[in-house]
Structures are given as C-alpha cells and as structure tokens.
Write an enzyme that holds these catalytic residues in place. Structure first.
Site, PDB file in Angstrom:
ATOM      1  N   ASP A 451       0.821  -1.208   0.000  1.00 36.27           N
ATOM      2  CA  ASP A 451       0.000   0.000   0.000  1.00 36.27           C
ATOM      3  C   ASP A 451       0.859   1.264   0.000  1.00 36.27           C
ATOM      4  OD1 ASP A 451       0.848  -0.440   2.594  1.00 36.27           O
ATOM      5  OD2 ASP A 451      -1.132  -0.310   3.506  1.00 36.27           O
ATOM      6  N   CYS A 452       2.015   1.212   0.649  1.00 32.38           N
ATOM      7  CA  CYS A 452       2.916   2.378   0.642  1.00 32.38           C
ATOM      8  C   CYS A 452       3.454   2.633  -0.759  1.00 32.38           C
ATOM      9  CB  CYS A 452       4.068   2.158   1.617  1.00 32.38           C
ATOM     10  SG  CYS A 452       3.540   1.852   3.311  1.00 32.38           S
TER      11      CYS A 452
END
Length: 729
Positions: A451-452
């Site tokens: 997700d980062c």
C-alpha cells in the site's frame, strides 16, 4: 499535569531537545548543552511535538466554510513539516512491549543509557501506567496484562527507579495479582531469560535448525511473515545458546520482586513446568495441540543436540542476520528484532566489533520524545506513508492549486523520490524483489510495502502531471515508476487462497495452517502473510491512477490485477451487514473508507453497485446523533463494531470520505459529519488528538498522529468539491 509531575519525578529541560533529520527521513533526538541552544534553534515542529508554550500557531480565524477549514488545517500542518527532509515527524507510539528490547540490549552489552534519555523513558512508562491498578497492557489503552506489567516494571527497575517507589510498589502488586512473571507469554519469558530473570528451560524452543530445511517445505521460516521470521531468527540463536546477562545485584533484587512470595526462592522455581503457563488475561491466541506436541519434542531434542549441529546452525543463522544488516543499513525491520539482533552480535562478535558499533549508531532511530516522555516506537516512523497521503489529499481537495501550499508538496515529493528503493536485497535473504518499491517509513528500513508503494506512486504521478510542478516532474523517471508497479504486481496473491488480494510486504508464501504453530500467544495471524482489504484497496488506487497516465504499460496485466483486486474487495465484504474488517486501522470505519474509495475508481457507486450501497448503509447505521462516528479498538479484538464513549474526529472523517466518494445520495448525514469536524477544529487550524487510530495483529493499538490533520482536510475538501463551499451552521 502528567502523573510523573504529580509524584515529582525528575524531567529534562524540554528546550534543550533537538530532533535531527537527514534527506531520507532518519529521525534522532539529541539533548544538547545549554550553551549550544543559541547555535541550534529549536524548530517549530519540535516545540509542537513537545507541547511547549512558545510554539507559534497560525493566527486564529473565524472558520465558517469547509474549504476555509481545510486551508486552515493545512496552514497548521505546514508548521509540522521538516523543512530539510519534507517529512512530518511524529511519535508513532502505542505498543508497550518495545522499550524492554532497547533496555535489555543496552544492559546486556553494558552500554549505559544517557541520563536525559533515562529520565524521559521513565516518565513515559510512568505516565502510561493504568490509572487504577498501576499496571501496563500490551498497548497504551489496554487493560493491565502480565506481559505489559512485567516488561515495564523491569524497565523501570533497570532504568533506576527503586523498588520501594510508589509506582513500582503499585505495579508489583498488580503483577502479583496476575500470577507473577512466571505467567508471561513467550516473548516476555524470552526477555526475562536474556536478563537472567527466568531460565531458558521454561521458554518454548525456537530451533534455528528450521532455517537449514529445504525452502520447498511449507514450514521453512523463509515462508513466514516478515516480522515473525525476523524476530525468531535471532531469538532462536539466543535461546539455543542459552544466552543470558551476567547476574548482578540489581538483577538479583528484581528476581525477588517479580515472582510471588510462595514461588520463591528463585532457585527453587522449576521453570520447565511453566513453558505453557500464561496468564489468562494475556492469552489472545492459545496454543494448539500440535504446537504443544512440537514444543515437547523440540525441548527434548535441545537437551541432546550435538554441539557441532548447534555451531553449524549458529553460523547459518548469523549469516542471515548479517544480510538483514546489509538490507536495512543496520536498522532492521523493527525494534523487536533489532534488539534481539544487537544482543546476538554482542554475544557472537563482541561489543567492540564493527557490526556492533553500527547497531549502536542505529539504536536511537526508533526512540521518540513527546510530552509524556520518550519511548520506543513501533518502527522508525511513518515518513513515507504520511508524505504520500499529504500530497494526494492536497491535490484531491484543490489545495495543490494554491501557491500557498505548493512548497509543502514540493518538499514531500522530493522526499518520496529519494525514498524509492534503487537496489534489490542481498541474495539469499529470503526477500522478494524490491527495486522500485517504497517502504512504510524510510528507505534505510529496507522493506517494501504494497500500500505504501501504491500510495507513493499515486502521489508522485499527481505532482508529475500538474503544470505548476513541471519543473520537478523529471526528478523521477517513468522507468522508475514502472519498476514500482512491477513490485506491486508481484505482491498480489494469485494462488488458491484469496485470489486477487494484496498482502502487506510480499505475497502469501505458505499455507495458513502454519498459524497452528503460532507461538506468540498475544497476537493473531502472524505466521504467514495475510490478505488485507486496506492493502488491496490502496493497491487498486495506485494501479488505477497509474493506468490513467500510463495506459500502454503492461495494459492487460495491470487491468487484470485491478479486476481481480476489485473482485476480492467485493468478496471480502461482510454479506450480512455490508462492513469490511480493518487490520491496520480502527476498524470497520477505516476499512470501509478505503473499500468505497477503491470501488469508486472503477466506477462503482451507491446507485449502481449493491456492494457500495451496503457499505454506505453500514456506515450510516453507525452515525451518532451528533453527526459523528465512534469506533473502539475493541472492535479490532472482537471483530464486532464497538462504539467509544463519544464521536471521534478521525473516525468521522473516514466515514465522510467513504460516503462522498461512493456518491451517497443524502447530503444531510454527510453535512452533519462535516459540521462535527469543523466544530472540533480550533481557530488556529489545529485538531487535537482524541483516540488511537491504528492497530496491528488484531490486538495492539498504535497512534498515527498525522491522521488528525490529513483525513479531516481530505473530508472537508471533498465535501467542498461535491456540494460547494457553503457556510456550515
């Protein structure tokens, strides 16, 4: 007034603390000499972080419309950004079992903790003690547990607080009521054994021989979740070698304090009888029968293991630890395995070795200071995560079009560019390809996260594609973004289990049946990677935005990944009530926001999708009469929506964002939520902390301090975009 001040504990001069950063987001606190304070001024954000009265806030203003509230919030947030690096430093705190590792590693290596740090660490532990019984839990808002109380009691004693101090006496009474230190879970027993406060015979084994098995076997540790394998690698080395501190008078005193009087003297305790003896309050994930059987036979094996086998496995294990140092520039994935690794290196190489000195240089990266005192954070920060969100939300709300806020975006953009991984891990590290991806905190930390990576890619593309930032669009090449997309695609699960989902660090490598061997007792779902709705949602956000601007790059692969991820999100919804369970934030509100935003990117909304309709109806059903939302950390533990006592700013922002992006047809409940967000804002633009926002492993709460600015700003801006900037009354 904090409890530490009420009882007269000493504290440092807050005006002498400085936070120093570097271009890739490293944060270290320094207590400087008084005469040096005139040469190194205290930054604005440090004054804010320490709660100092001379922090200069923006001029108070009358705030009447949503966008004026968003702008005022951004004006305040600007003061919290580090000028040189572009990050937003903050105290990423909550877990109450991190500091024991820092203190144990230093005590074992006879490295004295400087007085200013010692004082502030005592203050933090004291100020987070339970207000009634004086104990500590797994996290700062938890009930008192044997693990939390033992670890923090031992910390205080090793830091110099005497046994007859009121804090220690009260905590010791609570510890004894919980059964004494003998009732600790596995990690607690391990730290106590290292400190010579418990015997290794009473600790369930973690044999390093597992690392010598063929990787093709599902049980191979290289297939475990990254945090679990990173912790049990050094822990296996330490336990198999029976590594312990040298017994000294202080440790002898603590031995007599942490056990029940009837269990003493210490020498009479049969520790081997207590390997599975865990306090019921702590036991979140009980042992399975198969784990108990494995522990029984392995404990017998340890007594007959040939020395040449131990020496061989020691060498293999230590080689892997050295690779961890190389991959993370000695920072390691997180504080727990860092502390274990530091002790291993002190034992294996000695405290004068180069590797140990490099670890010493890194050990304060996870320390963070605040008004309550100093603590060890969950990791070395949230730098990339916060920077990516700030950039995105400024663009989504229209703030990026205003010259006033563009310098903030530029600084964080350059930070994200510098934070991309530019090389892969050392061969044989049991790590996937990472070149092109982004971490959660800093590049040095060394671990790519799905997700980062997705959120960073989206933020960077926003900057690159905006005409006001054309002068910096080439700070990162398109090929570098393509590398990031390749890593992201590789994390998607395309096997038999939860097809289409995204895990956090890497794809699922082994069967979920390994969870039956979970030894931690206080955490769930830690043996292998798991699919996460939020990671899948963010990955969709990144992939859909990328495909909009780079439609010709692996078109079919990217579109297939998006389609499969969307199908997973739909499948992951609770069929009965329309909710999604959140694993990284509290809880159903957090996951619901992300899911609705992801579905929005592929054209699903309230009017054309039953999934979206149910998701919105679930959120609406939880709105309180004052217009807000309120969800407790207990929801994460019990997998049931649980309200707190009052509406919460961040929770309300999450719900509003989800409803707006889902095109929920009724403006009124959304408007009520916006009013609550605006009512909670101070005239200076500030929002105050209300309750913990994050969680991990279902049972441990953790704070995300920037969320109280980022998500309200996003909610306010989205409301303005959809309904106009009308005065809210």
């Amino acid at each position: 007034m904090y409890y530490s001040e009420e009882i007269g504990l000493p504290k440092t001069d807050p005006k002498r603390w400085r936070l120093r950063t570097d271009p890739v987001g490293r944060e270290t606190w320094h207590y400087i000499n008084e005469e040096d304070t005139i040469h190194e001024e205290q930054t604005s954000y440090v004054k804010y972080l320490l709660g100092l009265e001379d922090f200069s806030t923006p001029e108070p203003a009358v705030i009447e419309t949503p966008f004026s509230a968003a702008k005022k919030g951004a004006e305040f947030l600007e003061l919290l950004q580090d000028e040189s690096s572009g990050i937003f430093p903050c105290q990423y705190k909550g877990p109450m079992f991190m500091t024991i590792g820092y203190i144990t590693a230093n005590y074992f290596s006879k490295n004295e903790i400087p007085e200013p740090y010692r004082q502030e660490m005592i203050r933090y532990i004291v100020n987070t003690s339970h207000p009634v019984d004086g104990g500590w839990g797994l996290h700062s808002i938890d009930k008192s547990t044997c693990f939390g109380t033992t670890m923090n009691y031992v910390c205080l004693r090793l830091l110099g607080l005497p046994a007859d101090h009121i804090v220690c006496k009260k905590a010791r009474e609570t510890l004894h009521s919980l059964g004494g230190a003998i009732k600790n879970p596995h990690w607690g027993k391990s730290w106590l054994a290292l400190l010579n406060l418990y015997d290794w015979d009473g600790v369930n084994p973690a044999p390093p021989e597992l690392w010598t098995l063929p990787y093709s076997l599902p049980i191979h540790p290289g297939r475990w979740w990254v945090h679990t394998r990173a912790i049990y690698l050094p822990l296996g080395y330490l336990s198999s070698n029976r590594v312990q501190c040298e017994l000294d008078p202080l440790l002898s005193e603590i031995r007599s304090e942490i056990y029940l009087p009837r269990q003493l003297p210490y020498e009479s305790i049969k520790f081997s009888n207590h390997r599975n003896d865990v306090c019921g309050v702590d036991l979140y994930y009980p042992h399975t029968t198969i784990l108990d059987m494995a522990n029984y036979f392995l404990s017998k094996y340890e007594k007959i293991r040939p020395k040449f086998v131990l020496d061989w496995t020691n060498t293999k294990a230590y080689e892997l630890m050295l690779k961890e140092y190389k991959n993370t520039d000695y920072l390691c994935i997180a504080p727990v395995n860092f502390a274990f690794n530091m002790i291993v290196t002190a034992y294996h190489e000695g405290t004068s070795s180069k590797n140990f000195k490099q670890l010493q240089n890194r050990m304060n990266d996870v320390l963070f200071h605040g008004p309550q005192g100093m603590t060890v954070m969950g990791t070395n920060g949230v730098q990339v995560w916060d920077a990516a969100f700030m950039i995105q939300y400024f663009f989504m709300t229209g703030l990026a079009d205003l010259p006033r806020y563009q310098p903030m975006i530029r600084k964080s953009y350059h930070f994200l560019v510098r934070s991309q991984f530019t090389e892969d891990c050392v061969e044989g590290s049991f790590r996937d390809k990472r070149k092109g991806a982004w971490p959660f905190s800093t590049k040095d930390q060394g671990y790519s996260v799905s997700d980062c990576t997705a959120e960073a890619i989206k933020a960077i593309i926003m900057v690159k594609s905006h005409p006001d930032f054309k002068d910096i669009k080439d700070a990162i090449k398109d090929d570098d973004l393509f590398n990031g997309i390749d890593v992201l695609l590789n994390i998607q699960n395309v096997g038999n289990f939860e097809f289409g989902s995204f895990s956090a660090y890497e794809g699922i490598r082994s069967t979920l049946l390994l969870e039956k061997l979970n030894p931690a007792e206080v955490f769930n779902n830690i043996m292998v990677e798991y699919p996460y709705v939020e990671c899948t949602d963010s990955s969709v956000l990144g992939l859909t935005y990328f495909s909009k601007y780079y439609p010709d790059y692996k078109t079919e692969v990217v579109q297939s990944a998006i389609k499969n991820a969307i199908n997973y999100i739909i499948k992951a919804q609770n069929y009965d009530d329309g909710s999604w369970y959140g694993s990284w934030g509290v809880c159903y509100t957090y996951a619901g926001m992300f899911a609705l935003e992801a579905l929005n990117t592929v054209g699903y909304n309230y009017s054309n999708s039953y999934t979206v309709e149910k998701g919105c109806d679930f959120l609406i059903s939880k709105q309180l009469p004052d217009g807000g939302w309120s969800e407790s950390m207990k929801a994460c533990e019990t997998h049931t929506y649980v309200n707190t006592e009052q509406s919460l700013l961040v929770q309300t922002s999450w719900a509003i964002i989800g409803l707006i992006l889902a095109d929920y047809p009724d403006q009124e409940p959304i408007k009520k939520g916006i009013k609550l967000i605006m009512d909670r804002q101070l005239p200076t633009g500030e929002w105050k902390f209300e309750d913990i926002e994050g969680v991990f492993n279902h049972s441990c709460a953790i704070e995300y301090p920037s969320y109280k600015f980022l998500f309200p700003i996003k909610a306010l801006g989205l409301y303005k975009n959809k309904y106009g900037d009308e005065k809210i009354v």
